[in-house]
Design an enzyme around this catalytic site. Structure first.
Site, PDB file in Angstrom:
ATOM      1  N   ALA A 215       0.834  -1.208   0.000  1.00 51.59           N
ATOM      2  CA  ALA A 215       0.000   0.000   0.000  1.00 51.59           C
ATOM      3  C   ALA A 215       0.867   1.255   0.000  1.00 51.59           C
ATOM      4  CB  ALA A 215      -0.923  -0.005   1.216  1.00 51.59           C
ATOM      5  N   GLU A 241       3.373 -10.445  -7.147  1.00 52.19           N
ATOM      6  CA  GLU A 241       2.472 -11.150  -6.235  1.00 52.19           C
ATOM      7  C   GLU A 241       1.012 -10.853  -6.539  1.00 52.19           C
ATOM      8  OE1 GLU A 241       2.684 -12.282  -1.574  1.00 52.19           O
ATOM      9  OE2 GLU A 241       2.790 -10.146  -2.031  1.00 52.19           O
ATOM     10  N   ARG A 250      -6.696  -0.828  -5.204  1.00 47.20           N
ATOM     11  CA  ARG A 250      -6.173  -0.150  -4.019  1.00 47.20           C
ATOM     12  C   ARG A 250      -5.992   1.343  -4.259  1.00 47.20           C
ATOM     13  NH1 ARG A 250      -2.069  -3.626  -0.558  1.00 47.20           N
ATOM     14  NH2 ARG A 250      -3.147  -5.625  -0.505  1.00 47.20           N
TER      15      ARG A 250
END
Length: 448
Positions: A215, A241, A250
């Site tokens: 993040a 990933e 996100r």
């Protein structure tokens, strides 16, 4: 109609170089750093030059007498055209002022010959059924890159040249109203201690799983894309990933203030939420963010894609999530994990310098953090498979959240960005941030 093709060479320039050395043997020191015997096309000239090199290494004079004597002793005099050929070189009038031009002509012809030979070999290899297509393409790229390194290298820089460059940079930076001399990270506290991310830097961001390092990396990617070049900075993101879609979800959650889970399941809710969602999508769509979510990326493939992006659209910043997931190249497949990671970190640093952009690589921490007592704040030795990571990195940062380990901590949702190593600025025991997980958002918390 078939063309008559001739091998690239400049025999006259080769003879001129040999003649210049016979006029001024001191030129041999410079020439030996610029050309190898194989750079000479004519066999006679090649043997003469090799003999000159040997004489120079032995500290002997280079003239007709020593050349004839050495060639004769090594049974090479006839192969070099005899005394008559050597005398003809010595008798010609060459200007040593044109020495560098002769070097360039010989070097250019040699590069062309080597390129033709390499490409011919590569073309033949393409017919080998034992070589996989992607391995073949990587081999071609590697050989081309090696050939490109044959370009004329820069000489030493004198201190007067370097000091002038430093003076110019300092004068330019003195007129700046902010603290950033590199890429603006979009976070004032990070800029304060790093002065912005600098071209050629390798920056490591490490944390335990689920601490929020991905993040933070995405927050930095978006902020850097917006804060530099009038919102047109180009950022390459390699995710080994998560998929590109997961990363963008996100980013949208962070931008729109809509919970990440609601975006994933499509339950965005009110018309106002949909408006914020669409606005965030449009705003992010204006940025120069490029994603590669290949799970089997190697250093070679990452470097190749970055070179191409740099050529096509320019490149300002690279994010890699994360270092330990980068696949080994074939040559490193049998190396230990620590050797493999050390080679990858070194390659990332070299890539940063080659492309002249900062590279942010995420890294895992070892389980040793979990096994400590109350103080679980990460330190340099906690870098997993560290090897040379801390040595290669210009900046090493750790993410730490107390409530990750202690759910009843009074520091709920607070995060510390620890700067443990910083070659171009100061370290810090923990820049204060607030972390809102449902929005994948880090925000600065004013230092007390």
């Amino acid at each position: 109609m078939q063309q008559n093709l001739t091998v690239p060479c400049n025999v006259e320039a080769e003879i001129a170089l040999l003649g210049c050395v016979l006029i001024d043997e001191n030129l041999m020191v410079e020439l030996s750093d610029l050309l190898l015997p194989d750079d000479f096309y004519d066999v006679k000239n090649r043997l003469i030059y090799r003999t000159m090199l040997n004489l120079s290494k032995e500290g002997k004079n280079i003239d007709i007498t020593t050349l004839v004597s050495t060639l004769e002793a090594n049974h090479l005099l006839d192969q070099t055209g005899g005394i008559e050929y050597l005398s003809s070189i010595a008798d010609r009038s060459y200007s040593t002022l044109n020495f560098e031009s002769y070097c360039d002509l010989v070097n250019e012809a040699s590069i062309k010959r080597n390129t033709i030979a390499k490409l011919s070999k590569l073309a033949q290899d393409g017919y080998d059924n034992k070589i996989e297509a992607f391995d073949y393409v990587e081999l071609v790229e590697k050989e081309i890159f090696e050939l490109s390194k044959r370009r004329k290298v820069d000489s030493f820089k004198s201190i007067s040249q370097v000091s002038k460059a430093v003076l110019t940079n300092t004068e330019q930076n003195s007129s700046r109203t902010d603290e950033v001399v590199g890429l603006d990270t979009g976070f004032g506290c990070v800029n304060k201690y790093t002065q912005g991310f600098q071209p050629g830097q390798l920056i490591i961001l490490a944390a335990r799983p689920a601490m929020g390092k991905s993040a933070m990396a995405m927050n930095l990617a978006v902020r850097i894309a917006r804060a530099n070049k009038g919102g047109h900075a180009t950022v390459a993101i390699f995710s080994l990933e998560m998929s590109a879609e997961q990363l963008v979800e996100r980013m949208i959650a962070c931008d729109s203030n809509i919970r990440l889970n609601n975006i994933r399941n499509g339950r965005i809710g009110t018309k106002n939420d949909w408006t914020r969602f669409n606005t965030a999508c449009n705003n992010l769509g204006q940025l120069n963010l490029y994603f590669d979510d290949s799970s089997d990326s190697t250093i070679s493939s990452i470097r190749a894609k970055c070179r191409k992006l740099s050529s096509d659209a320019g490149l300002d910043f690279i994010v890699i999530d994360y270092l330990q997931l980068i696949e080994s190249d074939a040559a490193s497949s049998r190396a230990s994990q620590q050797e493999r990671i050390s080679k990858i970190s070194r390659s990332l640093k070299l890539m940063a310098r080659e492309l002249n952009v900062p590279v942010l690589a995420l890294s895992q921490l070892s389980r040793a953090v979990e096994q400590r007592g109350e103080d679980k704040r990460p330190i340099m030795s906690d870098l997993r498979d560290s090897g040379s990571i801390e040595q290669d990195a210009d900046i090493v940062m750790f993410l730490y959240r107390e409530d990750y380990y202690n759910k009843s901590s009074p520091r709920k949702n607070e995060a510390d960005l620890i700067i443990s190593k910083n070659r171009s600025g100061s370290t810090h025991s923990g820049l204060p941030f607030m972390f809102t997980g449902e929005y994948s958002r880090f925000t600065e918390k004013k230092e007390e």
